[in-house]
Design a protein around this motif. Structure first.
Motif, short mmCIF file in Angstrom:
data_model
loop_
_atom_site.label_atom_id
_atom_site.label_comp_id
_atom_site.label_asym_id
_atom_site.label_seq_id
_atom_site.Cartn_x
_atom_site.Cartn_y
_atom_site.Cartn_z
N PRO A 217 45.97 29.18 37.06
CA PRO A 217 45.96 28.95 35.61
C PRO A 217 45.56 27.53 35.26
CG PRO A 217 48.22 28.96 36.43
CD PRO A 217 47.34 29.32 37.60
N PHE A 218 44.67 27.40 34.29
CA PHE A 218 44.39 26.10 33.69
C PHE A 218 45.20 26.02 32.40
CE2 PHE A 218 41.97 22.92 31.29
CZ PHE A 218 41.84 21.94 32.24
N MET A 219 46.50 26.10 32.59
CA MET A 219 47.49 26.08 31.51
C MET A 219 48.66 25.25 31.99
SD MET A 219 47.41 30.14 30.54
CE MET A 219 45.85 31.00 30.27
N ILE A 220 49.39 24.65 31.09
CA ILE A 220 50.51 23.80 31.48
C ILE A 220 51.54 24.60 32.27
CG2 ILE A 220 52.41 22.37 30.65
CD1 ILE A 220 49.59 21.14 30.36
N ALA A 226 49.26 33.98 33.06
CA ALA A 226 49.01 33.82 34.50
C ALA A 226 49.51 35.04 35.28
CB ALA A 226 49.68 32.55 35.01
N HIS A 227 50.71 35.50 34.97
CA HIS A 227 51.30 36.61 35.71
C HIS A 227 50.61 37.94 35.41
CE1 HIS A 227 54.59 33.77 36.49
NE2 HIS A 227 54.94 34.58 37.47
N ASN A 228 50.20 38.14 34.16
CA ASN A 228 49.67 39.44 33.76
C ASN A 228 48.15 39.46 33.64
OD1 ASN A 228 52.24 40.74 33.58
ND2 ASN A 228 52.61 39.63 31.68
N SER A 237 42.96 42.88 34.59
CA SER A 237 43.35 41.53 35.03
C SER A 237 42.17 40.87 35.73
CB SER A 237 44.54 41.60 35.99
OG SER A 237 44.14 42.06 37.27
N TRP A 238 42.19 39.53 35.77
CA TRP A 238 41.10 38.81 36.43
C TRP A 238 41.07 39.14 37.92
CZ3 TRP A 238 39.50 33.34 34.48
CH2 TRP A 238 39.26 33.40 33.10
N THR A 239 42.23 39.31 38.52
CA THR A 239 42.28 39.68 39.93
C THR A 239 41.55 41.00 40.16
OG1 THR A 239 44.38 38.53 40.33
CG2 THR A 239 43.81 40.30 41.84
N SER A 240 41.86 42.01 39.35
CA SER A 240 41.22 43.31 39.49
C SER A 240 39.72 43.24 39.22
CB SER A 240 41.87 44.33 38.55
OG SER A 240 43.23 44.53 38.87
N PHE A 242 37.66 40.72 39.62
CA PHE A 242 36.95 40.11 40.74
C PHE A 242 36.92 41.03 41.95
CE2 PHE A 242 37.13 36.04 38.47
CZ PHE A 242 35.88 35.51 38.81
N GLN A 243 38.02 41.72 42.20
CA GLN A 243 38.04 42.67 43.32
C GLN A 243 37.02 43.78 43.11
OE1 GLN A 243 42.22 43.66 43.26
NE2 GLN A 243 42.74 42.14 44.82
N ASN A 244 36.94 44.27 41.89
CA ASN A 244 35.97 45.33 41.59
C ASN A 244 34.53 44.83 41.72
OD1 ASN A 244 37.99 47.17 41.10
ND2 ASN A 244 38.02 46.84 38.89
N ALA A 245 34.35 43.51 41.56
CA ALA A 245 33.02 42.92 41.71
C ALA A 245 32.69 42.61 43.17
CB ALA A 245 32.91 41.65 40.87
N GLY A 246 33.64 42.93 44.07
CA GLY A 246 33.36 42.80 45.49
C GLY A 246 33.93 41.58 46.17
N TYR A 247 34.80 40.86 45.47
CA TYR A 247 35.38 39.64 46.04
C TYR A 247 36.82 39.88 46.49
CZ TYR A 247 31.42 37.38 43.75
OH TYR A 247 30.15 37.03 43.35
N GLU A 248 37.21 39.23 47.57
CA GLU A 248 38.62 39.13 47.90
C GLU A 248 39.24 38.17 46.89
OE1 GLU A 248 41.47 37.46 51.53
OE2 GLU A 248 39.29 37.67 51.85
N ALA A 249 40.42 38.47 46.39
CA ALA A 249 41.02 37.63 45.34
C ALA A 249 42.51 37.41 45.61
CB ALA A 249 40.84 38.26 43.97
N GLU A 250 42.94 36.18 45.41
CA GLU A 250 44.37 35.87 45.47
C GLU A 250 44.71 34.89 44.35
OE1 GLU A 250 45.28 32.19 48.38
OE2 GLU A 250 44.61 33.99 49.45
N SER A 251 45.98 34.85 43.96
CA SER A 251 46.39 34.02 42.84
C SER A 251 47.39 32.95 43.27
CB SER A 251 47.03 34.88 41.73
OG SER A 251 46.08 35.75 41.17
N VAL A 252 47.28 31.79 42.63
CA VAL A 252 48.24 30.71 42.80
C VAL A 252 48.93 30.51 41.45
CG1 VAL A 252 48.55 28.26 43.33
CG2 VAL A 252 46.84 29.59 44.58
N LEU A 253 50.20 30.87 41.37
CA LEU A 253 50.93 30.81 40.10
C LEU A 253 51.61 29.45 39.94
CD1 LEU A 253 52.33 34.44 40.16
CD2 LEU A 253 50.58 33.53 38.62
N LYS A 254 50.77 28.47 39.67
CA LYS A 254 51.24 27.09 39.52
C LYS A 254 50.57 26.48 38.29
CE LYS A 254 51.41 22.65 41.99
NZ LYS A 254 51.08 21.96 43.26
N GLY A 255 51.36 26.15 37.27
CA GLY A 255 50.82 25.55 36.06
C GLY A 255 50.46 24.09 36.25
N LEU A 256 49.64 23.58 35.33
CA LEU A 256 49.19 22.19 35.43
C LEU A 256 50.34 21.20 35.36
CD1 LEU A 256 45.98 22.25 33.18
CD2 LEU A 256 46.11 22.38 35.67
N GLY A 257 51.41 21.57 34.67
CA GLY A 257 52.55 20.67 34.55
C GLY A 257 53.24 20.39 35.87
N ALA A 258 52.93 21.18 36.90
CA ALA A 258 53.50 20.95 38.23
C ALA A 258 52.74 19.88 39.01
CB ALA A 258 53.51 22.25 39.03
#
Length: 279
Positions: A217-220, A226-228, A237-240, A242-258
């Motif tokens: 996420p490019f969010m604080i 980010a979760h949904n 979802s963005w994950t789905s 990208f996967q449907n477009a043929g990419y392996e996808a993973e998420s990092v659930l860490k906001g910019l405030g961290a």
């Protein structure tokens, strides 16, 4: 020791995720507390929906902007610095400013700190902070950042920052928005074109075509979007996507405030607001 008549009001959109709040908003607030011990620190959140959820679900009451201003009046505060944790000076920030300034006659001075992205120096600091955090990614992997997006003209900053990542040596970092542009479909196309252009290059030094994306996420706060919208399992979802477009996808659930460098920018913006009062 006599109570200070000076205060810093930290204004955030808010989040219903406790872990995200502690990892981001509270860390920003704590850094501001540590940097400005002579000021009393107040909190306000702007999302009525989130405030309602917390009150009903967790019995946690967090003031909105007007309630925080009223509390400062009751506490005898005369000088107010307002520091938003917003990304842009967009619609949310303008509404917040109007609410604060409706109390202008009740204080000797009110000064606003800038949102996160408020100039070239801020943008370059953010690019390096994110770029260095994800420098471990190999050349087959793209980092895809999800911003919120806005109908306000300030939304142009997202496209400009996306280009700045490339200009500053991070060609595998892409920035889009969930509610405006660049959209996820535009990012998928951009990354696909990047792979094609790479495959068409003869030089062995060129980056490899993208096979995997890491979403962040490019969010604080890494909250509901980010979760949904980003990491969710539903088809849109963005994950789905990208996967449907043929990419392996993973998420990092860490906001910019961290990110420490991001929090340091907010502290710097508070100091600039204080300097504006003293000039």
């Amino acid at each position: 020791m006599e109570h200070s008549h000076k205060a810093i009001l930290v204004v955030s959109f808010g989040t219903s995720y406790e872990d995200a709040r502690k990892a981001t908003i509270e860390r920003i607030e704590n850094d501001i507390i540590a940097a400005f011990p002579e000021y009393r620190i107040y909190r306000a959140w702007t999302s009525r929906m989130i405030l309602s959820i917390l009150k009903k679900r967790d019995q946690i009451i967090i003031p909105n902007v007007c309630e925080a201003m009223e509390q400062m009046i009751d506490d005898g505060i005369t000088e107010v610095i307002v520091q938003p944790t917003h990304i842009l000076d967009g619609i949310e920030n303008h509404i917040m400013k109007d609410e604060v300034l409706s109390y202008k006659s009740c204080f000797q001075s009110i000064s606003f700190g800038a949102p996160l992205l408020s100039g070239q120096k801020d943008a370059e600091t953010i690019v390096h902070a994110i770029g260095k955090r994800f420098e471990y990614l190999d050349k087959n992997t793209a980092l895809v950042l999800m911003g919120h997006g806005t109908a306000h003209q300030a939304n142009a900053v997202y496209e400009e920052l996306g280009q700045l990542f490339k200009d500053m040596g991070y060609p595998h970092i892409f920035l889009g928005t969930v509610e405006s542009s660049p959209s996820v479909q535009e990012l998928i196309q951009e990354i696909s074109n990047y792979g094609i252009s790479s495959r068409n290059c003869d030089s062995a030094d060129n980056d490899l075509p993208v096979e995997k994306v890491v979403l962040a996420p490019f969010m604080i706060v890494a909250g509901d979007h980010a979760h949904n919208d980003m990491a969710g399992e539903h088809p849109e979802s963005w994950t789905s996507r990208f996967q449907n477009a043929g990419y392996e996808a993973e998420s990092v659930l860490k906001g910019l405030g961290a990110y420490q460098k991001i929090r340091e920018l907010f502290v710097e913006h508070v100091q600039n607001a204080i300097n504006n009062i003293n000039e």
